[in-house]
Scaffold this motif. Structure first.
Motif, PDB file in Angstrom:
ATOM      1  N   GLY A   1       0.811  -1.207   0.000  1.00  0.00           N
ATOM      2  CA  GLY A   1       0.000   0.000   0.000  1.00  0.00           C
ATOM      3  C   GLY A   1       0.843   1.255   0.000  1.00  0.00           C
ATOM      4  O   GLY A   1       0.573   2.211  -0.737  1.00  0.00           O
ATOM      5  N   ALA A   2       1.900   1.273   0.818  1.00  0.00           N
ATOM      6  CA  ALA A   2       2.779   2.439   0.877  1.00  0.00           C
ATOM      7  C   ALA A   2       3.487   2.656  -0.458  1.00  0.00           C
ATOM      8  O   ALA A   2       3.666   3.804  -0.892  1.00  0.00           O
ATOM      9  N   ALA A   3       3.875   1.564  -1.122  1.00  0.00           N
ATOM     10  CA  ALA A   3       4.525   1.693  -2.429  1.00  0.00           C
ATOM     11  C   ALA A   3       3.561   2.259  -3.466  1.00  0.00           C
ATOM     12  O   ALA A   3       3.950   3.065  -4.317  1.00  0.00           O
ATOM     13  N   VAL A   4       2.300   1.844  -3.390  1.00  0.00           N
ATOM     14  CA  VAL A   4       1.293   2.353  -4.319  1.00  0.00           C
ATOM     15  C   VAL A   4       1.060   3.845  -4.076  1.00  0.00           C
ATOM     16  O   VAL A   4       1.004   4.643  -5.018  1.00  0.00           O
ATOM     17  N   VAL A   5       0.921   4.237  -2.815  1.00  0.00           N
ATOM     18  CA  VAL A   5       0.725   5.654  -2.489  1.00  0.00           C
ATOM     19  C   VAL A   5       1.885   6.483  -3.020  1.00  0.00           C
ATOM     20  O   VAL A   5       1.686   7.540  -3.638  1.00  0.00           O
ATOM     21  N   LYS A   6       3.097   6.016  -2.796  1.00  0.00           N
ATOM     22  CA  LYS A   6       4.283   6.751  -3.258  1.00  0.00           C
ATOM     23  C   LYS A   6       4.303   6.876  -4.774  1.00  0.00           C
ATOM     24  O   LYS A   6       4.573   7.960  -5.315  1.00  0.00           O
ATOM     25  N   GLU A   7       4.010   5.778  -5.477  1.00  0.00           N
ATOM     26  CA  GLU A   7       4.007   5.789  -6.945  1.00  0.00           C
ATOM     27  C   GLU A   7       2.962   6.760  -7.483  1.00  0.00           C
ATOM     28  O   GLU A   7       3.252   7.564  -8.384  1.00  0.00           O
ATOM     29  N   LEU A   8       1.769   6.699  -6.947  1.00  0.00           N
ATOM     30  CA  LEU A   8       0.697   7.554  -7.461  1.00  0.00           C
ATOM     31  C   LEU A   8       0.944   9.014  -7.130  1.00  0.00           C
ATOM     32  O   LEU A   8       0.749   9.894  -7.974  1.00  0.00           O
ATOM     33  N   ALA A   9       1.371   9.282  -5.908  1.00  0.00           N
ATOM     34  CA  ALA A   9       1.632  10.666  -5.515  1.00  0.00           C
ATOM     35  C   ALA A   9       2.750  11.273  -6.355  1.00  0.00           C
ATOM     36  O   ALA A   9       2.708  12.454  -6.719  1.00  0.00           O
ATOM     37  N   SER A  10       3.770  10.456  -6.695  1.00  0.00           N
ATOM     38  CA  SER A  10       4.880  10.965  -7.498  1.00  0.00           C
ATOM     39  C   SER A  10       4.447  11.306  -8.911  1.00  0.00           C
ATOM     40  O   SER A  10       5.127  12.060  -9.613  1.00  0.00           O
ATOM     41  N   ASN A  11       3.329  10.745  -9.350  1.00  0.00           N
ATOM     42  CA  ASN A  11       2.800  11.039 -10.682  1.00  0.00           C
ATOM     43  C   ASN A  11       1.675  12.070 -10.646  1.00  0.00           C
ATOM     44  O   ASN A  11       0.963  12.243 -11.631  1.00  0.00           O
ATOM     45  N   GLY A  12       1.503  12.715  -9.497  1.00  0.00           N
ATOM     46  CA  GLY A  12       0.574  13.835  -9.412  1.00  0.00           C
ATOM     47  C   GLY A  12      -0.845  13.487  -9.047  1.00  0.00           C
ATOM     48  O   GLY A  12      -1.715  14.366  -9.045  1.00  0.00           O
ATOM     49  N   ALA A  13      -1.127  12.218  -8.743  1.00  0.00           N
ATOM     50  CA  ALA A  13      -2.489  11.850  -8.345  1.00  0.00           C
ATOM     51  C   ALA A  13      -2.800  12.391  -6.953  1.00  0.00           C
ATOM     52  O   ALA A  13      -1.909  12.578  -6.122  1.00  0.00           O
ATOM     53  N   ARG A  14      -4.066  12.643  -6.716  1.00  0.00           N
ATOM     54  CA  ARG A  14      -4.528  12.950  -5.371  1.00  0.00           C
ATOM     55  C   ARG A  14      -4.947  11.627  -4.727  1.00  0.00           C
ATOM     56  O   ARG A  14      -5.773  10.894  -5.281  1.00  0.00           O
ATOM     57  N   VAL A  15      -4.346  11.330  -3.600  1.00  0.00           N
ATOM     58  CA  VAL A  15      -4.454  10.003  -3.007  1.00  0.00           C
ATOM     59  C   VAL A  15      -5.235  10.055  -1.705  1.00  0.00           C
ATOM     60  O   VAL A  15      -4.993  10.926  -0.853  1.00  0.00           O
ATOM     61  N   VAL A  16      -6.155   9.112  -1.559  1.00  0.00           N
ATOM     62  CA  VAL A  16      -6.868   8.915  -0.304  1.00  0.00           C
ATOM     63  C   VAL A  16      -6.302   7.658   0.335  1.00  0.00           C
ATOM     64  O   VAL A  16      -6.509   6.548  -0.154  1.00  0.00           O
ATOM     65  N   SER A  17      -5.548   7.827   1.407  1.00  0.00           N
ATOM     66  CA  SER A  17      -4.883   6.719   2.083  1.00  0.00           C
ATOM     67  C   SER A  17      -5.773   6.205   3.201  1.00  0.00           C
ATOM     68  O   SER A  17      -6.005   6.913   4.186  1.00  0.00           O
ATOM     69  N   VAL A  18      -6.267   4.996   3.039  1.00  0.00           N
ATOM     70  CA  VAL A  18      -7.187   4.400   4.013  1.00  0.00           C
ATOM     71  C   VAL A  18      -6.452   3.311   4.782  1.00  0.00           C
ATOM     72  O   VAL A  18      -5.824   2.437   4.182  1.00  0.00           O
ATOM     73  N   GLU A  19      -6.539   3.376   6.089  1.00  0.00           N
ATOM     74  CA  GLU A  19      -5.803   2.439   6.927  1.00  0.00           C
ATOM     75  C   GLU A  19      -6.636   2.110   8.158  1.00  0.00           C
ATOM     76  O   GLU A  19      -7.335   2.969   8.692  1.00  0.00           O
ATOM     77  N   ARG A  20      -6.580   0.851   8.590  1.00  0.00           N
ATOM     78  CA  ARG A  20      -7.342   0.454   9.773  1.00  0.00           C
ATOM     79  C   ARG A  20      -6.762   1.055  11.054  1.00  0.00           C
ATOM     80  O   ARG A  20      -7.491   1.470  11.946  1.00  0.00           O
ATOM     81  N   ASN A  21      -5.435   1.107  11.127  1.00  0.00           N
ATOM     82  CA  ASN A  21      -4.794   1.579  12.348  1.00  0.00           C
ATOM     83  C   ASN A  21      -4.800   3.104  12.407  1.00  0.00           C
ATOM     84  O   ASN A  21      -4.325   3.775  11.496  1.00  0.00           O
ATOM     85  N   LEU A  22      -5.312   3.642  13.471  1.00  0.00           N
ATOM     86  CA  LEU A  22      -5.283   5.089  13.677  1.00  0.00           C
ATOM     87  C   LEU A  22      -3.851   5.533  13.959  1.00  0.00           C
ATOM     88  O   LEU A  22      -3.100   4.858  14.649  1.00  0.00           O
ATOM     89  N   GLY A  23      -3.466   6.647  13.394  1.00  0.00           N
ATOM     90  CA  GLY A  23      -2.140   7.185  13.670  1.00  0.00           C
ATOM     91  C   GLY A  23      -1.030   6.579  12.846  1.00  0.00           C
ATOM     92  O   GLY A  23       0.135   6.903  13.054  1.00  0.00           O
ATOM     93  N   ALA A  24      -1.356   5.697  11.906  1.00  0.00           N
ATOM     94  CA  ALA A  24      -0.314   5.114  11.058  1.00  0.00           C
ATOM     95  C   ALA A  24       0.271   6.181  10.146  1.00  0.00           C
ATOM     96  O   ALA A  24      -0.421   7.093   9.700  1.00  0.00           O
ATOM     97  N   ASP A  25       1.575   6.068   9.869  1.00  0.00           N
ATOM     98  CA  ASP A  25       2.251   7.030   9.001  1.00  0.00           C
ATOM     99  C   ASP A  25       2.014   6.622   7.556  1.00  0.00           C
ATOM    100  O   ASP A  25       2.621   5.683   7.051  1.00  0.00           O
ATOM    101  N   ILE A  26       1.122   7.335   6.863  1.00  0.00           N
ATOM    102  CA  ILE A  26       0.752   6.941   5.506  1.00  0.00           C
ATOM    103  C   ILE A  26       0.914   8.078   4.520  1.00  0.00           C
ATOM    104  O   ILE A  26       0.360   8.049   3.425  1.00  0.00           O
TER     105      ILE A  26
END
Length: 237
Positions: free
Chosen positions: A21-46
């Motif tokens: 998931g973190a690799a996907v977020v990084k890849e998409l953000a680096s290409n200019g996408a607006r990313v919604v990072s959804v995670e079960r754990n509160l306070g996770a660094d995403i």
């Protein structure tokens, strides 16, 4: 008609704090996408480095097995960005064990973690996608979903359900310009897998960043030529 270029996309990524998931977020953000990072754990660094607040929405404490929680994540995404162009669902779990009388808990656990989560978040994002007749959905399945080995009954059946779910979404939504595909990774090169298999030969393992690039294509406008597919991603050759 709804059209969007790759660098304008709004993409929901579930399991955003995990290795893939973190690799996907990084890849998409680096290409200019607006990313919604959804995670079960509160306070996770995403939040990837260099990603501004206006490009990233972090939603923690979401149990994807709960349809109401999935609907809430979709509502918050629409409130922030006005639309959802793509879903990348990396949430899942892995357990092994033989078919036996004591195995029902594992069966239920795998279907909860793998199949129910995929169904619930798919159902939640499909409504806004159908309204604008555009969308991309990618799930992470696994090769045992096609053919189970020993001690894989629960895991394989739950991942097989993800594959069949993906196929059904694709068939139901083709005329709405919504694609659905799933990826069947080989062993992913993660710290956890290296610790669990210290003597394994890792040269053929799949890098999370490479899977993220494949996902990037599948959710792009050009990726519209692929739908209903279970795509092996088994490592370098």
């Amino acid at each position: 008609m709804h059209a969007v270029s790759r660098n304008e996309m709004v993409v929901m990524v579930t399991g955003a704090a995990g290795n893939l998931g973190a690799a996907v977020v990084k890849e998409l953000a680096s290409n200019g996408a607006r990313v919604v990072s959804v995670e079960r754990n509160l306070g996770a660094d995403i939040a990837p480095a260099g990603c501004s607040d206006g490009e990233l929405l972090e939603i923690g404490g979401i149990d994807l097995a709960d349809l109401t929680a999935c609907q809430d994540a979709v509502r918050r995404t629409l409130d922030a960005f006005g639309r959802i162009d793509a879903l990348v669902n990396t949430v899942g779990g892995f357990r092994t064990g033989p078919v036996q009388e004591s195995g029902f808990d594992q069966w239920d656990q795998m279907f909860q973690m793998n199949a129910r989560t995929a169904y619930a978040i798919s159902a939640a994002v499909l409504k806004p996608m159908q309204e604008v007749t555009y969308g991309r959905i990618v799930h992470i399945a696994a090769a045992p979903g096609l053919k189970a080995g020993a001690n894989q009954a629960a895991y394989a059946a739950s991942k097989g359900a993800v594959i069949r779910l993906t196929e059904a979404i694709a068939a139901e939504n083709r005329d709405k310009r919504i694609t659905a595909n799933c990826i069947l990774p080989g062993t992913i090169d993660t710290p956890q897998n290296r610790a669990a298999m210290p003597n394994a030969k890792t040269g053929s393992w799949v890098q999370p960043a490479d899977i993220a690039k494949l996902i990037g294509f599948l959710i792009s406008p050009a990726g519209g030529i692929v739908t209903g597919a279970a795509i092996p991603a088994t490592g370098p050759v």
